[in-house]
Design an enzyme around this catalytic site. Structure first.
Site, short mmCIF file in Angstrom:
data_model
loop_
_atom_site.label_atom_id
_atom_site.label_comp_id
_atom_site.label_asym_id
_atom_site.label_seq_id
_atom_site.Cartn_x
_atom_site.Cartn_y
_atom_site.Cartn_z
N SER A 172 0.86 -1.21 0.00
CA SER A 172 0.00 0.00 0.00
C SER A 172 0.88 1.24 0.00
O SER A 172 1.92 1.25 0.67
CB SER A 172 -0.89 0.07 1.26
N TYR A 194 -6.90 6.39 2.65
CA TYR A 194 -6.03 5.43 3.35
C TYR A 194 -6.75 4.88 4.57
O TYR A 194 -6.85 3.66 4.75
CB TYR A 194 -4.74 6.15 3.76
N LYS A 200 -8.02 1.00 5.08
CA LYS A 200 -7.49 0.17 6.16
C LYS A 200 -8.60 -0.30 7.10
O LYS A 200 -8.54 -1.41 7.63
CB LYS A 200 -6.42 0.93 6.93
N ARG A 242 7.35 12.04 4.52
CA ARG A 242 7.26 11.80 5.96
C ARG A 242 8.24 12.66 6.71
O ARG A 242 9.27 13.09 6.17
CB ARG A 242 7.53 10.33 6.27
N1 UDP Z 1 5.67 16.86 9.19
C1 UDP Z 1 6.37 18.05 9.29
N2 UDP Z 1 7.24 18.38 8.28
C2 UDP Z 1 7.48 17.58 7.21
C3 UDP Z 1 6.78 16.36 7.14
C4 UDP Z 1 5.89 16.03 8.15
O1 UDP Z 1 6.21 18.82 10.25
O2 UDP Z 1 8.29 17.97 6.32
C5 UDP Z 1 4.72 16.52 10.28
C6 UDP Z 1 3.34 16.07 9.80
O3 UDP Z 1 2.50 17.18 9.56
C7 UDP Z 1 2.89 15.23 10.96
C8 UDP Z 1 4.18 14.63 11.50
O4 UDP Z 1 5.24 15.42 10.99
O5 UDP Z 1 2.30 16.01 11.96
C9 UDP Z 1 4.41 13.19 11.09
O6 UDP Z 1 4.23 13.12 9.73
P1 UDP Z 1 4.45 11.79 8.89
O7 UDP Z 1 4.07 12.08 7.48
O8 UDP Z 1 5.82 11.28 9.14
O9 UDP Z 1 3.44 10.73 9.51
P2 UDP Z 1 1.88 10.76 9.90
O10 UDP Z 1 1.31 12.14 9.80
O11 UDP Z 1 1.24 9.80 8.98
O12 UDP Z 1 1.91 10.31 11.30
#
Ligand code: UDP
Length: 315
Positions: free
Chosen positions: A77, A147, A151, A188
């Site tokens: 995925s 997503y 899931k 991420r």
């Molecule tokens: N994030 C950030 N700057 C970036 C990428 C992500 O501040 O350049 C933040 C995003 O908004 C989130 C957190 O980091 O609050 C984790 O993001 P990620 O995409 O790693 O995972 P998910 O949101 O799916 O937990």
């Protein structure tokens, strides 16, 4: 006779680590991936092994695997917010049609099937930390809905095959995980911050950085999944590291680790970005005897060494 295991998403971050682990445990691993987000370089070291074979296939279409199968791990995925914004339909299809195809395959082969679910089933949670009995707070029509709902459907159809067809099934709810083989440009937080530090760019923190996450090192996660697969437990199990920090702190830790002295710039918070996330791992502890072992300082260091040595950063 070696046990035979099909791993979908085998060329991805988690799929490739799972492939390594099951080879190490003496299994015959059949990897499958359509390579829309996975990369063959993650598994190229396995190609010479006779215990490994690979099918370039999209599991949203009928899946054929010759011979016997003991286990199926469904890890195919898109899994980062940027990816599923770019590929919303594929994300929905692999979680729904793909899961259905693989459940059918598991049933016809008499295989046990484990699905990769996610903390995203809890949405932007109003229960904290999240335990498996919490039903979640999800926006089905928001950008993350493709997503989250795929899931959630995946869990529902897996449970239906378990109760209706007596299929042996396992459901792992994976919280934020990091480590070598994450994609540099998947959007991420960790690869974004490490890539920015290595390129000498500002570190982009979204919102005011007060949102929290709890980051698990990949080897710990793989151990939890391995134990769950071999357990006899069919209800969902959270696997993640409960050590929670704000994203701003996380950015600061990465700046300190890289020693690059980058400055933080603040960007708008993406729609429906969860404000807080921390797994309650009571169930994993009691049923699997599992808890994470690698602390963040150690895990981040290993991961940074991986990124630093990528061809694009090697001088
Ligand atoms: N994030 C950030 N700057 C970036 C990428 C992500 O501040 O350049 C933040 C995003 O908004 C989130 C957190 O980091 O609050 C984790 O993001 P990620 O995409 O790693 O995972 P998910 O949101 O799916 O937990």
């Amino acid at each position: 006779m070696k046990k035979r295991i099909l791993i979908t998403g085998a060329a991805g971050f988690l799929g490739s680590h799972l492939s390594d682990r099951f080879i190490k445990e003496g299994y015959h691993v059949i990897g499958m991936d359509n390579l829309i987000t996975g990369a063959l370089k993650n598994i190229e070291h396995l190609f010479p092994l006779k215990e490994f074979e690979f099918y370039h296939h999209d599991v949203s279409r009928f899946v054929y695997v010759p011979g016997e199968l003991d286990y199926i791990l469904h890890f195919a995925s898109p899994a980062s917010p940027i990816d599923y914004l770019k590929m919303p339909i594929q994300t929905l299809k692999v979680g729904s049609l793909g899961t259905h195809n693989l459940l059918g395959l598991a049933k016809s082969k008499g295989a046990r099937m484990l699905i990769a679910s996610t903390s995203e089933v809890y949405g932007d949670p109003d229960v904290h930390p999240q335990n498996e009995d919490y039903w979640g707070h999800v926006n089905p029509v928001g950008p993350r809905g493709v997503y989250d709902e795929a899931k959630r459907f995946q869990e529902a159809i897996t449970m239906a095959y378990h109760t209706f067809h007596n299929l042996e099934t396992r459901i792992v709810r994976i919280f934020n995980t990091y480590g070598p083989r994450m994609r540099l440009y998947d959007g991420r937080a960790l690869p974004a911050f490490m890539g920015q530090a290595l390129r000498g760019e500002d570190i982009t923190v979204f919102g005011d950085g007060s949102q929290t996450r709890s980051f698990c090192y990949v080897d710990d996660l793989i151990e939890g999944i391995y134990r769950l697969l071999l357990s006899d437990y069919s209800s969902p199990v959270n696997v993640g590291n409960p050590n929670e920090i704000t994203i701003k702190q996380f950015a600061e830790e990465i700046i300190a680790l890289t020693g690059t002295n980058q400055k933080i710039v603040y960007k708008p918070l993406p729609t429906d970005d969860p404000k807080q996330r921390q797994p309650d791992i009571t169930r994993a502890k009691s049923i699997l005897g599992w808890e994470p072992k690698v602390d963040r300082a150690e895990g981040l260091k290993i991961t940074y060494d991986y990124f630093k040595n990528l061809p694009e950063f090697k001088k």
